[in-house]
Design a protein around this motif. Structure first.
Motif, mmCIF file in Angstrom:
data_model
loop_
_atom_site.group_PDB
_atom_site.id
_atom_site.type_symbol
_atom_site.label_atom_id
_atom_site.label_comp_id
_atom_site.label_asym_id
_atom_site.label_seq_id
_atom_site.Cartn_x
_atom_site.Cartn_y
_atom_site.Cartn_z
ATOM 1 N N THR A 60 0.820 -1.213 0.000
ATOM 2 C CA THR A 60 0.000 0.000 0.000
ATOM 3 C C THR A 60 0.849 1.257 0.000
ATOM 4 O OG1 THR A 60 -0.116 0.011 2.429
ATOM 5 C CG2 THR A 60 -1.869 -1.129 1.251
ATOM 6 N N ALA A 115 -0.623 -8.544 5.016
ATOM 7 C CA ALA A 115 -0.723 -7.311 4.224
ATOM 8 C C ALA A 115 -2.175 -6.948 3.965
ATOM 9 C CB ALA A 115 0.031 -7.484 2.901
ATOM 10 N N ALA A 116 -3.024 -7.956 3.731
ATOM 11 C CA ALA A 116 -4.443 -7.701 3.493
ATOM 12 C C ALA A 116 -5.110 -7.132 4.746
ATOM 13 C CB ALA A 116 -5.138 -8.990 3.056
ATOM 14 N N ARG A 140 -4.011 -3.552 5.014
ATOM 15 C CA ARG A 140 -4.688 -2.762 3.976
ATOM 16 C C ARG A 140 -6.126 -2.456 4.381
ATOM 17 N NH1 ARG A 140 -4.435 -2.547 -1.834
ATOM 18 N NH2 ARG A 140 -2.715 -4.031 -1.830
ATOM 19 N N PRO A 195 -5.328 1.486 6.114
ATOM 20 C CA PRO A 195 -4.858 1.771 4.749
ATOM 21 C C PRO A 195 -3.912 2.959 4.672
ATOM 22 C CG PRO A 195 -7.149 2.453 5.033
ATOM 23 C CD PRO A 195 -6.782 1.677 6.255
#
Length: 271
Positions: free
Chosen positions: A94, A122-123, A126, A130
């Protein structure tokens, strides 16, 4: 050498998984001819195998699970990634959403199970935070971590900095014993900023995800480690930290009641 019975799968009996010590054994042997490959998916395995079967005068160690895993790269992308040895997976991070030159945190991974956990981490970052600049780096050729004057596949100083920066903390999920990565990183800029999670000889006959939990390399451990390095007191990051702690407790209860991993773990795919 192709190793397919790995330390991250022990869901049948006490003899179904192998310690990753062979990685440590081959690293110091004739470093100019040894290569250690950790393909994260099927296409990268094809690219690496093609290279290894064509090579001469080298000892190639390929480590890959024989279980089903998500597919991340097309075959052309896999060939380019294998040739590079390590790459930034821009689609997973991101950092483009921030105005900083460097990301706030780097998530690195080497190996199929560590890659899946890193992408899941990472998801989570995010989705929950974010505003954090997250860079995801996948290492497929372990010897790329060595300086270029130590190994033919070693990254130059400039290439290493382009991946990992010179000062940002790196949370590194690794297939084997963490000490192997620390050994290879010796001499790189501020090597102490690399926080390696890997196999620490924990586990029993249990679920696949519980193996990464017991060895503190789960997506939740990686997120907690990352947040501990960048925690700014924001409500979003605090809530995510709490969510990860709660999920680890929930996981522990669920597998003992149901003898399988949580539904969101079993069904997880990069979205």
């Amino acid at each position: 050498m192709l190793l397919t019975s790995t330390c991250w799968r022990n869901d049948h009996n006490g003899f179904s998984h192998q310690g990753p010590g062979l990685i440590d054994a081959v690293i110091p042997l004739a470093p100019d001819v040894v290569r250690v490959w950790l393909p994260p998916d099927s296409n990268t395995l094809l690219a690496v195998a093609d290279h290894c079967f064509r090579s001469r005068g080298h000892v190639n160690l390929m480590v890959v699970d024989k279980q089903s895993h998500p597919q991340y790269l097309t075959l052309p992308e896999a060939r380019a990634h294998a040739a590079a040895g390590a790459s930034v997976w821009t689609w997973a991070g991101t950092e483009a959403a921030t105005s900083d030159t460097d990301p706030h945190i780097v998530l690195a991974c080497a190996g199929d199970v560590p890659t899946e956990e890193t992408l899941a981490a990472a998801a989570l970052l995010r989705g929950w935070a974010p505003e954090l600049g997250v860079r995801v780096v996948n290492v497929i050729d372990l010897m790329a971590l060595l300086p270029g004057d130590h190994h033919p596949h070693g990254l130059s100083a400039a290439a290493f900095t382009a991946l990992f920066t010179d000062s940002v903390d790196v949370v590194f999920a690794f297939h084997g014993y963490p000490r192997a990565v620390h050994e290879l990183l010796h001499g790189r800029p501020d090597a102490s900023r690399f926080h390696v999670r890997g196999f620490i000889e924990q586990g029993t006959t249990t679920t696949p995800f519980d193996m990464v939990v017991l060895n503190k390399m789960s997506r939740y451990h990686l997120v907690i480690e990352a947040l501990d390095r960048v925690m700014d007191g924001a409500a979003e990051t605090t809530a995510l930290w709490r969510h990860c702690v709660d999920q680890l407790v929930r996981h522990d209860h669920y597998i003992r009641e149901n003898f399988e991993d949580l539904p969101e773990i079993r069904a997880w795919r990069w979205s």
